[in-house]
Design an enzyme around this catalytic site. Structure first.
Site, PDB file in Angstrom:
ATOM      1  N   ALA A  99       5.143 132.742  79.871  1.00  0.00           N
ATOM      2  CA  ALA A  99       5.837 131.491  79.523  1.00  0.00           C
ATOM      3  C   ALA A  99       5.009 130.244  79.817  1.00  0.00           C
ATOM      4  O   ALA A  99       5.549 129.147  79.815  1.00  0.00           O
ATOM      5  CB  ALA A  99       7.179 131.417  80.238  1.00  0.00           C
ATOM      6  N   SER A 100       3.702 130.412  80.045  1.00  0.00           N
ATOM      7  CA  SER A 100       2.894 129.217  80.344  1.00  0.00           C
ATOM      8  C   SER A 100       2.667 128.370  79.099  1.00  0.00           C
ATOM      9  O   SER A 100       2.284 127.210  79.189  1.00  0.00           O
ATOM     10  CB  SER A 100       1.559 129.638  80.960  1.00  0.00           C
ATOM     11  OG  SER A 100       1.001 130.705  80.227  1.00  0.00           O
ATOM     12  N   ASN A 126       8.220 138.737  76.564  1.00  0.00           N
ATOM     13  CA  ASN A 126       7.593 137.884  75.550  1.00  0.00           C
ATOM     14  C   ASN A 126       6.068 137.935  75.580  1.00  0.00           C
ATOM     15  O   ASN A 126       5.430 137.655  74.562  1.00  0.00           O
ATOM     16  CB  ASN A 126       8.069 136.435  75.779  1.00  0.00           C
ATOM     17  CG  ASN A 126       7.262 135.438  74.983  1.00  0.00           C
ATOM     18  OD1 ASN A 126       7.458 135.296  73.783  1.00  0.00           O
ATOM     19  ND2 ASN A 126       6.314 134.767  75.640  1.00  0.00           N
ATOM     20  N   TYR A 175      -1.860 145.450  66.706  1.00  0.00           N
ATOM     21  CA  TYR A 175      -0.723 144.556  66.975  1.00  0.00           C
ATOM     22  C   TYR A 175       0.552 145.092  66.318  1.00  0.00           C
ATOM     23  O   TYR A 175       1.615 145.164  66.943  1.00  0.00           O
ATOM     24  CB  TYR A 175      -1.080 143.171  66.440  1.00  0.00           C
ATOM     25  CG  TYR A 175      -0.063 142.087  66.697  1.00  0.00           C
ATOM     26  CD1 TYR A 175       0.030 141.474  67.950  1.00  0.00           C
ATOM     27  CD2 TYR A 175       0.776 141.628  65.684  1.00  0.00           C
ATOM     28  CE1 TYR A 175       0.947 140.448  68.180  1.00  0.00           C
ATOM     29  CE2 TYR A 175       1.685 140.611  65.902  1.00  0.00           C
ATOM     30  CZ  TYR A 175       1.768 140.021  67.150  1.00  0.00           C
ATOM     31  OH  TYR A 175       2.669 139.001  67.372  1.00  0.00           O
ATOM     32  N   ALA A 213       1.224 148.154  65.456  1.00  0.00           N
ATOM     33  CA  ALA A 213       1.652 149.384  66.141  1.00  0.00           C
ATOM     34  C   ALA A 213       2.376 149.029  67.438  1.00  0.00           C
ATOM     35  O   ALA A 213       3.421 149.612  67.765  1.00  0.00           O
ATOM     36  CB  ALA A 213       0.445 150.275  66.430  1.00  0.00           C
ATOM     37  N   LYS A 226       4.003 146.281  68.136  1.00  0.00           N
ATOM     38  CA  LYS A 226       5.271 145.599  67.857  1.00  0.00           C
ATOM     39  C   LYS A 226       6.305 146.555  67.257  1.00  0.00           C
ATOM     40  O   LYS A 226       7.499 146.414  67.503  1.00  0.00           O
ATOM     41  CB  LYS A 226       5.035 144.400  66.920  1.00  0.00           C
ATOM     42  CG  LYS A 226       4.182 143.288  67.555  1.00  0.00           C
ATOM     43  CD  LYS A 226       4.853 142.716  68.776  1.00  0.00           C
ATOM     44  CE  LYS A 226       4.070 141.597  69.423  1.00  0.00           C
ATOM     45  NZ  LYS A 226       4.725 141.068  70.630  1.00  0.00           N
ATOM     46  N   ILE A 262       5.264 131.520  63.628  1.00  0.00           N
ATOM     47  CA  ILE A 262       5.682 130.471  64.559  1.00  0.00           C
ATOM     48  C   ILE A 262       4.431 129.681  64.958  1.00  0.00           C
ATOM     49  O   ILE A 262       3.405 130.287  65.299  1.00  0.00           O
ATOM     50  CB  ILE A 262       6.351 131.078  65.811  1.00  0.00           C
ATOM     51  CG1 ILE A 262       7.440 132.094  65.428  1.00  0.00           C
ATOM     52  CG2 ILE A 262       6.922 129.976  66.710  1.00  0.00           C
ATOM     53  CD1 ILE A 262       8.562 131.562  64.569  1.00  0.00           C
TER      54      ILE A 262
HETATM   55  P1  NAP Z   1       0.583 132.421  73.005  1.00  0.00           P
HETATM   56  O1  NAP Z   1       0.768 130.991  72.654  1.00  0.00           O
HETATM   57  O2  NAP Z   1      -0.763 133.045  72.871  1.00  0.00           O
HETATM   58  O3  NAP Z   1       1.117 132.646  74.526  1.00  0.00           O
HETATM   59  C1  NAP Z   1       1.053 133.916  75.098  1.00  0.00           C
HETATM   60  C2  NAP Z   1       1.667 133.887  76.482  1.00  0.00           C
HETATM   61  O4  NAP Z   1       1.602 135.218  77.029  1.00  0.00           O
HETATM   62  C3  NAP Z   1       0.938 133.000  77.457  1.00  0.00           C
HETATM   63  O5  NAP Z   1       1.876 132.403  78.335  1.00  0.00           O
HETATM   64  C4  NAP Z   1       0.045 133.983  78.225  1.00  0.00           C
HETATM   65  O6  NAP Z   1      -0.271 133.566  79.554  1.00  0.00           O
HETATM   66  C5  NAP Z   1       0.943 135.184  78.286  1.00  0.00           C
HETATM   67  N1  NAP Z   1       0.226 136.423  78.505  1.00  0.00           N
HETATM   68  C6  NAP Z   1      -0.801 136.945  77.784  1.00  0.00           C
HETATM   69  N2  NAP Z   1      -1.194 138.112  78.322  1.00  0.00           N
HETATM   70  C7  NAP Z   1      -0.398 138.338  79.406  1.00  0.00           C
HETATM   71  C8  NAP Z   1      -0.308 139.356  80.383  1.00  0.00           C
HETATM   72  N3  NAP Z   1      -1.127 140.411  80.369  1.00  0.00           N
HETATM   73  N4  NAP Z   1       0.622 139.247  81.357  1.00  0.00           N
HETATM   74  C9  NAP Z   1       1.455 138.194  81.408  1.00  0.00           C
HETATM   75  N5  NAP Z   1       1.426 137.196  80.515  1.00  0.00           N
HETATM   76  C10 NAP Z   1       0.508 137.268  79.524  1.00  0.00           C
HETATM   77  O7  NAP Z   1       1.571 133.354  72.149  1.00  0.00           O
HETATM   78  P2  NAP Z   1       2.925 132.994  71.361  1.00  0.00           P
HETATM   79  O8  NAP Z   1       2.579 132.628  69.979  1.00  0.00           O
HETATM   80  O9  NAP Z   1       3.758 132.083  72.186  1.00  0.00           O
HETATM   81  O10 NAP Z   1       3.603 134.441  71.307  1.00  0.00           O
HETATM   82  C11 NAP Z   1       4.565 134.890  72.255  1.00  0.00           C
HETATM   83  C12 NAP Z   1       5.097 136.260  71.826  1.00  0.00           C
HETATM   84  O11 NAP Z   1       5.678 136.152  70.508  1.00  0.00           O
HETATM   85  C13 NAP Z   1       4.026 137.339  71.720  1.00  0.00           C
HETATM   86  O12 NAP Z   1       4.557 138.576  72.125  1.00  0.00           O
HETATM   87  C14 NAP Z   1       3.703 137.369  70.231  1.00  0.00           C
HETATM   88  O13 NAP Z   1       3.187 138.611  69.842  1.00  0.00           O
HETATM   89  C15 NAP Z   1       5.071 137.100  69.648  1.00  0.00           C
HETATM   90  N6  NAP Z   1       5.026 136.574  68.278  1.00  0.00           N
HETATM   91  C16 NAP Z   1       4.413 135.395  67.977  1.00  0.00           C
HETATM   92  C17 NAP Z   1       4.396 134.930  66.662  1.00  0.00           C
HETATM   93  C18 NAP Z   1       3.753 133.636  66.275  1.00  0.00           C
HETATM   94  O14 NAP Z   1       3.714 133.367  65.056  1.00  0.00           O
HETATM   95  N7  NAP Z   1       3.262 132.818  67.194  1.00  0.00           N
HETATM   96  C19 NAP Z   1       4.993 135.685  65.658  1.00  0.00           C
HETATM   97  C20 NAP Z   1       5.617 136.882  65.982  1.00  0.00           C
HETATM   98  C21 NAP Z   1       5.617 137.313  67.293  1.00  0.00           C
HETATM   99  P3  NAP Z   1      -1.655 132.721  79.875  1.00  0.00           P
HETATM  100  O15 NAP Z   1      -1.415 131.332  79.345  1.00  0.00           O
HETATM  101  O16 NAP Z   1      -1.760 132.742  81.354  1.00  0.00           O
HETATM  102  O17 NAP Z   1      -2.749 133.448  79.153  1.00  0.00           O
END
Ligand code: NAP
Length: 248
Positions: A14-15, A91, A156, A158, A160, A189
């Site tokens: 959630a950072s 998440n 990815y 697989a 999801k 998103i």
């Molecule tokens: P993001 O901006 O890259 O943020 C990812 C977050 O996950 C960051 O807070 C990161 O922490 C944390 N993280 C990564 N590896 C981790 C680990 N091993 N342990 C704990 N925390 C970890 O990604 P997002 O776009 O917000 O996506 C969030 C979720 O939604 C993901 O599961 C992604 O697959 C899914 N999703 C996203 C989209 C999209 O279009 N953006 C679409 C479909 C699904 P740090 O900051 O410390 O690295």
């Protein structure tokens, strides 16, 4: 109306991005928020302060969701700090995109570990607490890519799709104890994860979405509020696409 008043939530990753949006919207709905991050210490400290200013209890924990022991330790600490655990949002996620021809074994394994094994780790860790409470809502962040597949994202997709099978199994195993497990499948998103993409490609995507825009973290967070709250008390084992009509 505050829909999560008095509930305690754990949100992984959630950072920034979607996780941060969920933490903010949950706090506005009165939830106490325990959240994790992997490496962004400064962003996490800022978010912790921002959430606390909304008058709820909030704490950030550095915890690698892919690591089984760290997940156990995290949930132990959250239970000590917060007491009960009502909502878990899995998440945290990463991408390491490439065509199969160029995808390394390491990149396949890493994506499966962070995106899919993390869900096993965290669900195992909260299970005992939620079973004792005889209540809980688990929300797993999949993707439309897990429903449909995507060229260049076999690892990815697989991970999801695996989350969907896992979640449906949990809905069956844990339903009799009033623990609900649902999946959100976001479309496109606009976060740092998708910020890496070519702007021309992104413009094409926006145009192809029936609602004519990319989604925001708040769009996903609002769906999480619904699934975390008692408004969805009779909903489990479902995949909710939050994608502006992308997969319609
Ligand atoms: P993001 O901006 O890259 O943020 C990812 C977050 O996950 C960051 O807070 C990161 O922490 C944390 N993280 C990564 N590896 C981790 C680990 N091993 N342990 C704990 N925390 C970890 O990604 P997002 O776009 O917000 O996506 C969030 C979720 O939604 C993901 O599961 C992604 O697959 C899914 N999703 C996203 C989209 C999209 O279009 N953006 C679409 C479909 C699904 P740090 O900051 O410390 O690295």
């Amino acid at each position: 109306m505050k829909l999560l008043e008095g509930k305690n939530a754990i949100i992984t990753g959630a950072s920034r991005g979607i996780g941060k949006g969920i933490a903010e919207v949950f706090a506005k709905h009165g939830a106490n928020v325990a959240f994790t991050y992997n490496s962004s210490v400064e962003a996490a400290n800022e978010l912790e302060k921002e959430l606390q200013e909304l008058g709820i209890k909030a704490k950030g924990y550095k915890s690698n969701a892919a690591n089984f022991e760290e997940a156990q330790e995290l949930v132990k600490n959250v239970a000590e700090d917060f007491g009960k655990i009502d909502i878990l949002v899995n998440n945290a996620g990463i991408t390491k995109d490439n065509l199969l021809m160029r995808m390394s074994e390491e990149d396949f394994d890493r994506v499966i570990e962070v995106n899919l094994k993390s869900v096993f780790n965290m669900t195992k860790a909260v299970q005992r607490t939620m079973l004792k409470q005889r209540s809980g809502s688990i929300i797993n962040m999949s993707s439309v890519v897990g429903v449909k597949g995507n060229a260049g994202q076999a690892n990815y997709a697989a991970s999801k799709a695996g989350m969907i099978g896992f979640s449906k199994s949990m809905a069956l195993e844990l339903g009799s104890r009033n623990i609900r497990t649902n999946v959100i499948a976001p479309g496109f998103i606009e976060t740092e994860m998708t910020g890496k993409l070519d702007e021309k490609v992104v413009a094409g995507w926006r145009d192809a979405i029936p609602l004519k825009r990319g989604g925001t973290p708040e769009d996903i967070a609002n769906a999480c509020v619904f699934l975390g709250s008692d408004l969805s008390a009779y909903i489990t084992g479902q995949v909710l696409q939050v994608d502006g009509g992308m997969l319609t």
